[in-house]
Scaffold this active site. Sequence first.
Site, PDB file in Angstrom:
ATOM      1  N   HIS A  14     145.662  31.800  46.735  1.00  0.00           N
ATOM      2  CA  HIS A  14     144.724  30.963  45.840  1.00  0.00           C
ATOM      3  C   HIS A  14     145.262  29.463  45.947  1.00  0.00           C
ATOM      4  CE1 HIS A  14     142.362  30.334  41.844  1.00  0.00           C
ATOM      5  NE2 HIS A  14     142.909  29.201  42.138  1.00  0.00           N
ATOM      6  N   HIS A  16     144.345  25.093  46.029  1.00  0.00           N
ATOM      7  CA  HIS A  16     143.259  23.765  45.891  1.00  0.00           C
ATOM      8  C   HIS A  16     143.951  22.860  46.603  1.00  0.00           C
ATOM      9  CE1 HIS A  16     141.221  25.462  42.287  1.00  0.00           C
ATOM     10  NE2 HIS A  16     142.293  25.998  41.937  1.00  0.00           N
ATOM     11  N   LYS A  99     133.997  33.102  45.814  1.00  0.00           N
ATOM     12  CA  LYS A  99     134.758  32.440  44.599  1.00  0.00           C
ATOM     13  C   LYS A  99     133.865  32.560  43.279  1.00  0.00           C
ATOM     14  CE  LYS A  99     137.699  31.200  41.515  1.00  0.00           C
ATOM     15  NZ  LYS A  99     139.140  30.724  41.318  1.00  0.00           N
ATOM     16  N   HIS A 136     137.597  33.834  38.624  1.00  0.00           N
ATOM     17  CA  HIS A 136     138.368  33.080  37.573  1.00  0.00           C
ATOM     18  C   HIS A 136     137.747  33.843  36.241  1.00  0.00           C
ATOM     19  CE1 HIS A 136     140.088  29.389  35.486  1.00  0.00           C
ATOM     20  NE2 HIS A 136     139.278  29.979  34.755  1.00  0.00           N
ATOM     21  N   HIS A 174     144.890  34.492  39.170  1.00  0.00           N
ATOM     22  CA  HIS A 174     145.586  33.925  38.282  1.00  0.00           C
ATOM     23  C   HIS A 174     145.925  34.513  37.115  1.00  0.00           C
ATOM     24  CE1 HIS A 174     142.006  31.889  37.453  1.00  0.00           C
ATOM     25  NE2 HIS A 174     142.034  30.877  38.168  1.00  0.00           N
ATOM     26  N   LEU A 219     144.498  26.218  33.756  1.00  0.00           N
ATOM     27  CA  LEU A 219     143.563  27.252  33.415  1.00  0.00           C
ATOM     28  C   LEU A 219     143.756  28.447  34.336  1.00  0.00           C
ATOM     29  CD1 LEU A 219     140.591  25.164  31.960  1.00  0.00           C
ATOM     30  CD2 LEU A 219     142.173  26.671  30.567  1.00  0.00           C
ATOM     31  N   ASP A 247     147.709  28.760  42.881  1.00  0.00           N
ATOM     32  CA  ASP A 247     146.757  27.706  42.149  1.00  0.00           C
ATOM     33  C   ASP A 247     147.222  26.556  41.977  1.00  0.00           C
ATOM     34  OD1 ASP A 247     144.422  27.265  40.524  1.00  0.00           O
ATOM     35  OD2 ASP A 247     145.191  28.029  38.852  1.00  0.00           O
ATOM     36  N   HIS A 251     146.086  16.914  40.524  1.00  0.00           N
ATOM     37  CA  HIS A 251     145.280  16.131  39.853  1.00  0.00           C
ATOM     38  C   HIS A 251     146.238  14.373  39.607  1.00  0.00           C
ATOM     39  CE1 HIS A 251     142.297  18.612  38.551  1.00  0.00           C
ATOM     40  NE2 HIS A 251     143.109  19.465  38.261  1.00  0.00           N
TER      41      HIS A 251
HETATM   42  C1  NCD Z   1     141.913  24.339  38.998  1.00  0.00           C
HETATM   43  C2  NCD Z   1     141.710  22.863  39.431  1.00  0.00           C
HETATM   44  O1  NCD Z   1     142.097  21.879  38.974  1.00  0.00           O
HETATM   45  O2  NCD Z   1     140.698  22.978  40.369  1.00  0.00           O
HETATM   46  N1  NCD Z   1     142.843  24.268  37.620  1.00  0.00           N
HETATM   47  C3  NCD Z   1     143.643  24.837  37.051  1.00  0.00           C
HETATM   48  O3  NCD Z   1     143.899  24.765  35.896  1.00  0.00           O
HETATM   49  N2  NCD Z   1     143.838  26.178  37.476  1.00  0.00           N
HETATM   50  C4  NCD Z   1     140.817  25.143  38.663  1.00  0.00           C
HETATM   51  C5  NCD Z   1     141.150  26.683  38.674  1.00  0.00           C
HETATM   52  O4  NCD Z   1     141.625  27.284  39.257  1.00  0.00           O
HETATM   53  O5  NCD Z   1     141.096  26.985  37.135  1.00  0.00           O
HETATM   54 ZN    ZN Z   2     142.518  27.410  40.934  1.00  0.00          ZN
END
Ligand code: NCD
Ligand code: ZN
Length: 348
Positions: A14, A16, A99, A136, A174, A219, A247, A251
């Site tokens: 998982h 991003h 997803k 999720h 998660h 999250l 996860d 940002h």
């Molecule tokens: C994730 C994101 O920023 O894309 N944020 C997070 O808090 N985990 C999205 C997600 O997986 O919930």
């Molecule tokens: Zn995520």
Amino acid sequence: MYDRLVLRRPDDWHLHLRDGAMLAAVAPSSAAFGRAIIMPNLVPPVVTGAQARAYRDRIRTALPEGAALHPLMTLYLTEGSDPADILAAHAEGLIAAVKLYPAGATTNSDSGVRDFDRVRPVLEAMAGAGVPLLVHGEVTDPAVDIFDREAVFLDRVLDPIRRATPGLRVVLEHVTTRDGLDYVRAGGPDMGGTITAHHLVINRNHILAGGIRPHYYCLPVAKRETHRRALVEAATGGETCFFLGTDSAPHPDHAKESACGCAGCFTAPVTMPLLAAVFEAEGALDRLEGFASLHGPAFYRLPPNEDRIALVRRDVPFAAPSHIDAGGESVTVFDPGQPLYWHPEEAE
Ligand code: NCD
Ligand code: ZN
């Protein structure tokens, strides 16, 4: 006592990676994983096979020369998703999973599902073809307390979906609660659960006690200490239904350090040193390979990676950068709150 541990190359189930300048900045931090399940919550989301192919190509371009990482793509389930497109993308090996974001549950989830009856035909097609659904697992009902949203989701949403769609393979992603862990345990061979590195070390006090720490906000939100302990026991206990999904969710700092900071922890640069510290503290270093390198491929019906990495315990702490630069924007790296002594290396 070990001071050098060799394990099959780990995978991240998982991740991003984002897009554009952020993708270029963060891809190197995950390059030493063997495979990663790539989250599709871009803006706009990755919904079709064609979009997944184009995104996979951008990821390959962003990875440094010699990177081990093989991106496993996913499609973002919407109420308009086309079952034929999903099955075709899966059959040709372009995507590994689909997803499910409940609409509004987390970052970039506005295109997610509101009415679960509308995706029933897609889920049935996926069950027939063995395409895993990655979930999720949080309800979005504003009346439900944010710390209860995972547990309520199991009863209200996930269990009805699974009962209505026999054979559907599901990953509860998660996991942050004992309720989620127990649900996965009871789910049989078609049910798996990912656990992040950060949820093994933070509880909700880390976010809120003594000041608000936005870089610990993600999250599902970290829960109370009893849940963190349950997660540690599940990850380090050798149970094959649980595997690593970081996860890691970068940002820009301005988006997190704000009156309304967004959710996500950028953990990729410290994942393996942090996991080694957690497993060492539990006397479970011999189980790290199962969690990070074996249980995930077994769920996805893929072979484990053939090559290996080493983790070497040194007297000097592993030095991750505190920030990285993404196209002129600063991104804070997850602070594990403790010195980490296990250094990842390529094994000969
Ligand atoms: C994730 C994101 O920023 O894309 N944020 C997070 O808090 N985990 C999205 C997600 O997986 O919930
Ligand atoms: Zn995520």
